[in-house]
Design a protein around this motif. Structure first.
Motif, PDB file in Angstrom:
ATOM      1  N   LEU A  33      -2.054  -1.657   6.930  1.00 35.23           N
ATOM      2  CA  LEU A  33      -3.500  -1.433   6.938  1.00 35.23           C
ATOM      3  C   LEU A  33      -4.038  -0.594   5.576  1.00 35.23           C
ATOM      4  N   VAL A  34      -3.185   0.421   5.154  1.00 38.48           N
ATOM      5  CA  VAL A  34      -3.541   1.139   4.042  1.00 38.48           C
ATOM      6  C   VAL A  34      -3.353   0.166   2.630  1.00 38.48           C
ATOM      7  N   VAL A  35      -2.260  -0.649   2.735  1.00 42.65           N
ATOM      8  CA  VAL A  35      -2.179  -1.543   1.515  1.00 42.65           C
ATOM      9  C   VAL A  35      -3.321  -2.612   1.669  1.00 42.65           C
ATOM     10  N   VAL A  36      -3.731  -3.224   2.807  1.00 45.41           N
ATOM     11  CA  VAL A  36      -4.793  -4.373   2.759  1.00 45.41           C
ATOM     12  C   VAL A  36      -5.821  -3.574   2.436  1.00 45.41           C
ATOM     13  N   TYR A  37      -6.076  -2.201   2.924  1.00 46.18           N
ATOM     14  CA  TYR A  37      -7.549  -1.648   2.556  1.00 46.18           C
ATOM     15  C   TYR A  37      -7.569  -1.456   0.996  1.00 46.18           C
ATOM     16  N   CYS A  38      -6.468  -0.913   0.603  1.00 45.00           N
ATOM     17  CA  CYS A  38      -6.388  -0.914  -0.939  1.00 45.00           C
ATOM     18  C   CYS A  38      -6.317  -1.849  -1.878  1.00 45.00           C
ATOM     19  N   LEU A  39      -5.952  -3.000  -1.484  1.00 44.45           N
ATOM     20  CA  LEU A  39      -5.765  -4.226  -2.093  1.00 44.45           C
ATOM     21  C   LEU A  39      -6.795  -4.210  -3.362  1.00 44.45           C
ATOM     22  N   PRO A  40      -8.164  -4.011  -3.085  1.00 42.99           N
ATOM     23  CA  PRO A  40      -8.871  -4.285  -4.482  1.00 42.99           C
ATOM     24  C   PRO A  40      -8.403  -3.198  -5.563  1.00 42.99           C
ATOM     25  N   LEU A  41      -8.226  -2.133  -5.209  1.00 37.64           N
ATOM     26  CA  LEU A  41      -7.665  -0.959  -6.152  1.00 37.64           C
ATOM     27  C   LEU A  41      -6.212  -1.509  -6.673  1.00 37.64           C
ATOM     28  N   ILE A  42      -5.391  -2.042  -5.969  1.00 42.02           N
ATOM     29  CA  ILE A  42      -4.171  -2.443  -6.606  1.00 42.02           C
ATOM     30  C   ILE A  42      -4.225  -3.559  -7.492  1.00 42.02           C
ATOM     31  N   ILE A  43      -4.978  -4.395  -7.064  1.00 41.99           N
ATOM     32  CA  ILE A  43      -5.238  -5.745  -8.094  1.00 41.99           C
ATOM     33  C   ILE A  43      -5.949  -5.314  -9.228  1.00 41.99           C
ATOM     34  N   ALA A  44      -6.970  -4.268  -9.022  1.00 43.21           N
ATOM     35  CA  ALA A  44      -7.558  -4.067 -10.515  1.00 43.21           C
ATOM     36  C   ALA A  44      -6.564  -3.324 -11.258  1.00 43.21           C
ATOM     37  N   ALA A  45      -5.575  -2.287 -10.817  1.00 41.74           N
ATOM     38  CA  ALA A  45      -4.699  -1.610 -11.305  1.00 41.74           C
ATOM     39  C   ALA A  45      -3.708  -2.683 -12.129  1.00 41.74           C
ATOM     40  N   ILE A  46      -3.163  -3.606 -11.331  1.00 37.24           N
ATOM     41  CA  ILE A  46      -2.174  -4.438 -11.818  1.00 37.24           C
ATOM     42  C   ILE A  46      -2.621  -5.071 -13.052  1.00 37.24           C
ATOM     43  N   ARG A  47      -4.055  -5.676 -13.038  1.00 33.68           N
ATOM     44  CA  ARG A  47      -4.848  -6.441 -14.296  1.00 33.68           C
ATOM     45  C   ARG A  47      -5.250  -5.608 -15.100  1.00 33.68           C
ATOM     46  N   ASN A  48      -5.160  -4.312 -15.141  1.00 34.80           N
ATOM     47  CA  ASN A  48      -5.543  -3.291 -16.070  1.00 34.80           C
ATOM     48  C   ASN A  48      -7.161  -3.667 -16.383  1.00 34.80           C
ATOM     49  N   HIS A  49      -7.878  -3.652 -15.388  1.00 35.91           N
ATOM     50  CA  HIS A  49      -9.121  -4.115 -15.291  1.00 35.91           C
ATOM     51  C   HIS A  49      -9.872  -3.078 -16.140  1.00 35.91           C
ATOM     52  N   GLU A  50     -10.839  -3.161 -16.603  1.00 38.66           N
ATOM     53  CA  GLU A  50     -11.701  -2.145 -17.496  1.00 38.66           C
ATOM     54  C   GLU A  50     -12.501  -1.139 -16.723  1.00 38.66           C
ATOM     55  N   ASN A  51     -12.887  -1.760 -15.293  1.00 42.44           N
ATOM     56  CA  ASN A  51     -13.600  -1.048 -14.352  1.00 42.44           C
ATOM     57  C   ASN A  51     -12.790  -0.693 -13.162  1.00 42.44           C
ATOM     58  N   ALA A  52     -11.428  -0.377 -13.405  1.00 41.67           N
ATOM     59  CA  ALA A  52     -10.378  -0.188 -12.514  1.00 41.67           C
ATOM     60  C   ALA A  52     -10.965   1.183 -11.581  1.00 41.67           C
ATOM     61  N   VAL A  53     -11.445   2.180 -12.406  1.00 44.71           N
ATOM     62  CA  VAL A  53     -12.046   3.577 -11.625  1.00 44.71           C
ATOM     63  C   VAL A  53     -13.401   3.145 -10.884  1.00 44.71           C
ATOM     64  N   ALA A  54     -14.104   2.517 -11.155  1.00 44.54           N
ATOM     65  CA  ALA A  54     -15.241   2.384 -10.409  1.00 44.54           C
ATOM     66  C   ALA A  54     -14.962   1.300  -9.330  1.00 44.54           C
ATOM     67  N   ILE A  55     -14.047   0.277  -9.283  1.00 41.31           N
ATOM     68  CA  ILE A  55     -13.472  -0.459  -8.273  1.00 41.31           C
ATOM     69  C   ILE A  55     -12.981   0.473  -7.295  1.00 41.31           C
ATOM     70  N   ALA A  56     -12.151   1.425  -7.642  1.00 43.61           N
ATOM     71  CA  ALA A  56     -11.103   2.302  -6.853  1.00 43.61           C
ATOM     72  C   ALA A  56     -12.355   3.259  -6.010  1.00 43.61           C
ATOM     73  N   VAL A  57     -13.329   3.758  -6.715  1.00 45.86           N
ATOM     74  CA  VAL A  57     -14.598   4.592  -6.095  1.00 45.86           C
ATOM     75  C   VAL A  57     -15.080   3.788  -4.912  1.00 45.86           C
ATOM     76  N   LEU A  58     -15.549   2.276  -5.372  1.00 43.74           N
ATOM     77  CA  LEU A  58     -16.241   1.577  -4.560  1.00 43.74           C
ATOM     78  C   LEU A  58     -15.338   1.266  -3.155  1.00 43.74           C
ATOM     79  N   ASN A  59     -14.128   1.081  -3.351  1.00 46.69           N
ATOM     80  CA  ASN A  59     -13.424   0.681  -2.571  1.00 46.69           C
ATOM     81  C   ASN A  59     -13.195   1.993  -1.222  1.00 46.69           C
ATOM     82  N   ILE A  60     -12.909   3.068  -1.996  1.00 47.21           N
ATOM     83  CA  ILE A  60     -12.800   4.217  -0.964  1.00 47.21           C
ATOM     84  C   ILE A  60     -14.066   4.618  -0.362  1.00 47.21           C
TER      85      ILE A  60
END
Length: 79
Positions: free
Chosen positions: A23-50
Motif C-alpha cells: 500500500l505504501v509503495v502504491v501510494y508513493c508511486l508518483p514520488l518514485i516515478i518522479a525520482a527515477i526519471r529525475n523530474h525537475e519538479n520532483a519535490v513539488a510532486i512529492a509534496v502533492l502526493n503526500i
C-alpha cells in the motif's frame, strides 16, 4: 448467502506487513516515478502526493505529473 469480509480474506492470506508495504509503495508511486526519471519538479510532486494523495484525485494528478515529459532536462551532452 453473503460472506463476511473476514471469511473472504481468510481464503487469501497476506501478511499484514506485506500488505502495508504494498500500500505504501502504491501510494508513493508518483514520488518514485518522479525520482527515477529525475523530474525537475520532483519535490513539488512529492509534496502533492503526500499532502493530497489520500484524496485519489490528488494521487492521480501527481501520478500524471510525474509521467509528463521533463522540459528542463536536455537529452544532449552540451555541458
Amino acid at each position: 448467502m453473503q460472506e463476511h469480509t473476514f471469511e473472504v480474506l481468510a481464503r487469501f492470506p497476506l501478511h499484514p506487513l506485506i500488505a502495508l508495504f504494498l500500500l505504501v509503495v502504491v501510494y508513493c508511486l508518483p514520488l518514485i516515478i518522479a525520482a527515477i526519471r529525475n523530474h525537475e519538479n520532483a519535490v513539488a510532486i512529492a509534496v502533492l502526493n503526500i499532502v493530497a494523495g489520500w484524496t485519489f484525485v490528488g494521487w492521480v494528478v501527481a501520478l500524471t505529473w510525474s509521467c509528463l515529459a521533463n522540459k528542463g532536462v536536455s537529452s544532449g551532452s552540451n555541458q
